[in-house]
Design a protein around this motif. Structure first.
Motif, PDB file in Angstrom:
ATOM      1  N   UNK A 162       0.803  -1.240   0.000  1.00  0.00           N
ATOM      2  CA  UNK A 162       0.000   0.000   0.000  1.00  0.00           C
ATOM      3  C   UNK A 162       0.835   1.289   0.000  1.00  0.00           C
ATOM      4  N   UNK A 163       2.170   1.165   0.080  1.00  0.00           N
ATOM      5  CA  UNK A 163       3.031   2.356   0.041  1.00  0.00           C
ATOM      6  C   UNK A 163       4.038   2.148  -1.099  1.00  0.00           C
ATOM      7  N   UNK A 164       4.083   3.065  -2.058  1.00  0.00           N
ATOM      8  CA  UNK A 164       4.975   2.838  -3.222  1.00  0.00           C
ATOM      9  C   UNK A 164       6.417   2.599  -2.785  1.00  0.00           C
ATOM     10  N   UNK A 165       6.990   1.518  -3.272  1.00  0.00           N
ATOM     11  CA  UNK A 165       8.366   1.187  -2.909  1.00  0.00           C
ATOM     12  C   UNK A 165       8.488   0.670  -1.482  1.00  0.00           C
ATOM     13  N   UNK A 166       7.392   0.548  -0.771  1.00  0.00           N
ATOM     14  CA  UNK A 166       7.435   0.092   0.616  1.00  0.00           C
ATOM     15  C   UNK A 166       7.701   1.214   1.596  1.00  0.00           C
ATOM     16  N   UNK A 167       8.376   2.228   1.159  1.00  0.00           N
ATOM     17  CA  UNK A 167       8.672   3.432   1.965  1.00  0.00           C
ATOM     18  C   UNK A 167       9.372   4.412   1.038  1.00  0.00           C
ATOM     19  N   UNK A 168       9.326   5.681   1.373  1.00  0.00           N
ATOM     20  CA  UNK A 168       9.946   6.668   0.487  1.00  0.00           C
ATOM     21  C   UNK A 168      10.811   7.644   1.287  1.00  0.00           C
ATOM     22  N   UNK A 169      11.522   8.474   0.550  1.00  0.00           N
ATOM     23  CA  UNK A 169      12.306   9.518   1.206  1.00  0.00           C
ATOM     24  C   UNK A 169      13.514   8.975   1.948  1.00  0.00           C
ATOM     25  N   UNK A 170      13.866   9.663   3.012  1.00  0.00           N
ATOM     26  CA  UNK A 170      15.132   9.356   3.680  1.00  0.00           C
ATOM     27  C   UNK A 170      15.130   8.023   4.410  1.00  0.00           C
ATOM     28  N   UNK A 171      13.963   7.418   4.607  1.00  0.00           N
ATOM     29  CA  UNK A 171      13.911   6.095   5.217  1.00  0.00           C
ATOM     30  C   UNK A 171      13.454   5.052   4.186  1.00  0.00           C
ATOM     31  N   UNK A 172      13.660   5.360   2.904  1.00  0.00           N
ATOM     32  CA  UNK A 172      13.250   4.429   1.839  1.00  0.00           C
ATOM     33  C   UNK A 172      13.916   3.073   2.056  1.00  0.00           C
ATOM     34  N   UNK A 173      13.225   2.049   1.609  1.00  0.00           N
ATOM     35  CA  UNK A 173      13.744   0.689   1.743  1.00  0.00           C
ATOM     36  C   UNK A 173      15.095   0.604   1.032  1.00  0.00           C
ATOM     37  N   UNK A 174      16.098   0.067   1.705  1.00  0.00           N
ATOM     38  CA  UNK A 174      17.384  -0.176   1.072  1.00  0.00           C
ATOM     39  C   UNK A 174      18.448   0.864   1.379  1.00  0.00           C
ATOM     40  N   UNK A 175      18.089   1.948   2.054  1.00  0.00           N
ATOM     41  CA  UNK A 175      19.104   2.971   2.323  1.00  0.00           C
ATOM     42  C   UNK A 175      19.983   2.617   3.525  1.00  0.00           C
ATOM     43  N   UNK A 176      19.496   1.692   4.338  1.00  0.00           N
ATOM     44  CA  UNK A 176      20.222   1.322   5.558  1.00  0.00           C
ATOM     45  C   UNK A 176      20.490  -0.184   5.535  1.00  0.00           C
ATOM     46  N   UNK A 177      21.362  -0.679   6.404  1.00  0.00           N
ATOM     47  CA  UNK A 177      21.616  -2.123   6.405  1.00  0.00           C
ATOM     48  C   UNK A 177      20.315  -2.923   6.581  1.00  0.00           C
ATOM     49  N   UNK A 178      20.301  -4.123   6.046  1.00  0.00           N
ATOM     50  CA  UNK A 178      19.072  -4.934   6.031  1.00  0.00           C
ATOM     51  C   UNK A 178      18.534  -5.232   7.427  1.00  0.00           C
ATOM     52  N   UNK A 179      19.417  -5.277   8.421  1.00  0.00           N
ATOM     53  CA  UNK A 179      18.919  -5.621   9.761  1.00  0.00           C
ATOM     54  C   UNK A 179      18.394  -4.405  10.528  1.00  0.00           C
ATOM     55  N   UNK A 180      18.393  -3.224   9.881  1.00  0.00           N
ATOM     56  CA  UNK A 180      17.834  -2.041  10.558  1.00  0.00           C
ATOM     57  C   UNK A 180      16.310  -2.114  10.559  1.00  0.00           C
ATOM     58  N   UNK A 181      15.675  -1.722  11.670  1.00  0.00           N
ATOM     59  CA  UNK A 181      14.206  -1.711  11.666  1.00  0.00           C
ATOM     60  C   UNK A 181      13.678  -0.617  10.759  1.00  0.00           C
ATOM     61  N   UNK A 182      12.546  -0.904  10.130  1.00  0.00           N
ATOM     62  CA  UNK A 182      11.902   0.124   9.306  1.00  0.00           C
ATOM     63  C   UNK A 182      10.889   0.907  10.141  1.00  0.00           C
ATOM     64  N   UNK A 183      10.310   0.236  11.154  1.00  0.00           N
ATOM     65  CA  UNK A 183       9.199   0.845  11.906  1.00  0.00           C
ATOM     66  C   UNK A 183       9.530   0.944  13.395  1.00  0.00           C
ATOM     67  N   UNK A 184       8.996   1.979  14.005  1.00  0.00           N
ATOM     68  CA  UNK A 184       9.218   2.225  15.436  1.00  0.00           C
ATOM     69  C   UNK A 184       7.882   2.288  16.166  1.00  0.00           C
ATOM     70  N   UNK A 185       7.946   2.077  17.477  1.00  0.00           N
ATOM     71  CA  UNK A 185       6.682   2.071  18.230  1.00  0.00           C
ATOM     72  C   UNK A 185       6.612   3.193  19.255  1.00  0.00           C
ATOM     73  N   UNK A 186       7.739   3.596  19.824  1.00  0.00           N
ATOM     74  CA  UNK A 186       7.671   4.709  20.776  1.00  0.00           C
ATOM     75  C   UNK A 186       9.053   5.300  21.020  1.00  0.00           C
ATOM     76  N   UNK A 187       9.061   6.410  21.760  1.00  0.00           N
ATOM     77  CA  UNK A 187      10.330   7.087  22.054  1.00  0.00           C
ATOM     78  C   UNK A 187      10.216   7.807  23.385  1.00  0.00           C
TER      79      UNK A 187
END
Ligand code: PLP
Length: 423
Positions: A16-41
């Motif tokens: 439902x999101x083109x490319x899975x994610x866009x912009x500075x957190x687009x899929x593939x910009x970081x190592x594969x084991x990095x999380x794409x999603x966060x839950x709190x801070x």
């Protein structure tokens, strides 16, 4: 490490999101084991969608200055939400915020508020063109000023016309600046400058005072405006425009990211010289008068004025960079920690495709420290000396792992994509 929630979210996002994610957190910009999603801070930490906690050295790419969920700032935000946020027009907070920002920033006599850094840089461009009735801008190669058609780093979806009337120079290179200004001739509207060289993938560099002064002189000689883009560095270099550290005042400065500690607001500040141009452009947005982020910004500025946050950031940053360089050297690696310690970028020597960097940050991640392999990072005032010790200890173990594995690291296949993804 199991990342079942993250994995499931990625799969749903891919649909439902083109490319899975866009912009500075687009899929593939970081190592594969990095999380794409966060839950709190909270404070200096973030939790990924699977509940794993990290010390966050990205600080949301800058907005987190005093800590996620800083109680006084968020209380001001929530109080104003109760009174009214997006209304038919602004509240008195807009005038108070303009007064506070022009008091804080020496060159500024007026302020206009918007939402994102790109809004502010685009307004700066329009103001300069409207004020001078000229078209051309000079800016440094590789410097990021946002993601509008005139400046987005990738050309897809833009036209040559969107990007017309721009001449590029090399940052900190006076001869190249002079040549670009000469090429603009009598059509120079503005010189855009980053407060320091904070491009992705390469070592950062402090502004050379002679270069900054020459920008000012050339703007004055040609009747152009000087713009400092402080969206990223603002309030982490000085309690003023970041070029105050080299004694140069611009005519316009652009602000965003941390001015409300993560609440959505950005600003264009200007001097008297640019007031008429600013008043003549038509710029607005449905949410630009939002009052709650203005309440948060006022509280953030109060903390800027009344706490030693900046000195603490500088102190912790310097200790972190020195400690990392030392530990890397002890493990047999050259690690270049460039830029101000409070906004550092760490790159390994002899690592053209970033395979060492990717391996190192993955190791740090597994030890609870979120670093970035090719973009500058950010410290926040919620970090403690114990957090810095924690990073240094994690680095010691991660460097030992790198030493064991260095001979057999696989190349980072996405490098071409990465280089194109600069922000
Ligand atoms: C120097 C600089 N200018 C402008 C921008 C654009 O800001 P935004 O992403 O809020 O539109 C950024 C964002 O990273 C930036 O670093």
């Amino acid at each position: 490490m199991t990342r079942s929630h993250d994995k499931a979210l990625r799969e749903r996002a891919a649909a439902v999101i083109p490319g899975g994610m866009y912009g500075h957190q687009a899929v593939g910009l970081l190592p594969d084991d990095y999380p794409q999603f966060f839950s709190r801070a909270e404070g200096a930490h973030i939790w990924d969608a699977d509940g794993k906690r990290y010390l966050d050295l990205m600080c949301a790419y800058g907005p987190n200055l005093f800590g996620y969920g800083q109680p006084e700032i968020d209380a001001a935000y929530v109080r104003q939400l109760g009174l009214g946020d997006t209304l038919t027009g602004p509240t008195e907070l807009m005038v108070r915020l303009a007064e506070e920002m022009t008091l804080l920033v020496s060159h500024a006599d007026w302020a206009m508020f918007c939402k994102n850094g790109t809004d502010a840089t685009t307004m700066a461009l329009m103001t300069a063109r409207a004020q001078t009735r000229r078209k051309t801008i000079v800016r440094a190669k590789g410097a990021y000023h946002g993601a509008a058609p005139w400046c987005t780093p990738r050309p897809a979806g833009t036209t040559d016309t969107d990007r017309a009337h721009q001449i590029f120079c090399d940052y900190n290179d006076v001869a190249s600046l002079e040549a670009a200004v000469a090429q603009a001739g009598d059509d120079l509207a503005a010189i855009f400058a980053a407060p320091f060289k904070h491009d992705a993938f390469i070592d950062q560099a402090a502004p050379d005072a002679a270069y900054a002064r020459r920008c000012r002189e050339l703007a004055d000689q040609t009747g152009a405006l000087l713009i400092v883009d402080d969206v990223r560095a603002g309030l982490r270099m000085a309690r003023d425009c970041s070029w105050s550290v080299v004694g140069v005042e611009p005519d316009l400065s652009t602000w965003g990211k941390c001015i409300a500690n993560g609440h959505p607001i950005s600003a264009l500040l200007g001097s008297e010289k640019a007031r008429k141009g600013a008043a003549s452009i038509y710029v607005t947005g449905s949410f630009w008068y939002q009052a709650a982020p203005m309440a948060a910004a006022l509280e953030t500025l109060r903390l800027v004025r009344t706490t030693d946050y900046l000195e603490r950031l500088i102190g912790m940053g310097a200790r972190l960079s020195a400690g990392l360089t030392e530990r890397a050297a002890a493990a047999g690696f050259g690690l270049r920690c460039t830029g101000p310690g409070q906004m550092p970028l760490y790159l390994f020597d002899d690592d053209p495709d970033l395979r060492k960097g990717f391996f190192f940050v993955s190791q740090m991640l597994s030890r609870g420290v979120y670093l970035h392999p090719w973009h500058n990072m950010f410290l926040c005032a919620a970090m403690t000396e114990a957090d810095i010790d924690g990073v240094l200890n994690a680095a010691e173990d991660s460097l030992a792992a790198l030493k064991r594995e260095a001979g057999g690291l696989a190349p980072v296949e996405k490098l071409a994509f990465l280089a194109g993804g600069q922000r």
